[in-house]
Design a protein around this motif. Structure first.
Motif: not given
Length: 229
Positions: A59-75
């Protein structure tokens, strides 16, 4: 006993009802371990865990990416919303750690039984050992299994499979194991001087559900040692 299999996840249409059935199945397995019964519960849990892991990974291999909700600037990465998973996958993610915990209980019981039981050859082990007898005594009777070892080839290499058939041979549990060989020869006259192995347990444990699986695994260990010799 509530059967635990992937069909519980595939056929699920109600999350609460499915979780109830899964918890009931886990409770049955954990009660069996409390009662010192290994089989078939531990093998079923291991097979279920393997299936759940494959389901989650697929399931993880085919799940579509979700909408962007934030930015992790540190990472230095985008934080995306996790899309809702199908019910079967959501249940698998919820159940897997619970199945893992039950497997730990079952393996602890199995290791205890294996530590307090020894598999010994009766008499001289013949050069032909691919067929023979596996004997398990519980104090009141002796269970007699005829075993056969067959070479198999899998995707991960070659290995040997052990098959057993229960025989109705009657052996005196109070007699020394060496005296059983004559009766075994009568039970299988086509096997000349058959190999025979006897499991002796130090503690009182269920024969069919615990000691027999231990005896089979120990015999497979001997088979592996023969192949490496």
């Amino acid at each position: 006993m509530t059967p635990l299999s992937l069909s519980l996840f595939d056929a699920a249409s109600d999350a609460e009802a499915a979780r109830y059935r899964i918890l009931a199945g886990l409770a049955d397995a954990q009660q069996a371990f409390t009662d010192c019964r290994v089989a078939p519960y531990l093998a079923d849990l291991v097979a279920l865990h393997r299936g759940l892991t494959a389901l989650i990974s697929g399931a993880a291999a085919v799940e579509p990416p979700g909408a962007v909700v934030d930015v992790d600037w540190a990472a230095g990465r985008l934080v995306r919303e996790r899309p809702p998973a199908p019910l079967a996958v959501d249940l698998a993610r919820w159940a897997r750690p619970r199945v893992e915990a039950a497997i730990v209980e079952g393996r602890t019981l199995y290791e205890f039984a294996a530590e307090h039981a020894a598999l010994e050859a009766i008499g001289i082990v013949p050069s032909y050992r691919d067929e023979g007898f596996l004997l398990v005594r519980d104090g009141r009777a002796v269970q007699v299994l005829r075993y056969q070892i067959s070479p198999l080839a899998g995707t991960d290499g070659r290995y040997r499979a052990l098959r057993t058939v229960r025989l109705d041979a009657t052996l005196d549990p109070s007699a020394p194991p060496r005296s059983w060989k004559a009766e075994l020869s009568r039970a299988a006259p086509e096997l000349a001087a058959p190999a025979a192995f006897h499991l002796q347990a130090e503690v009182d444990l269920p024969v069919e559900e615990t000691l027999v699986p231990v005896a089979k695994r120990k015999l497979l260990g001997l088979v592996q040692a023969w192949g490496e010799a």
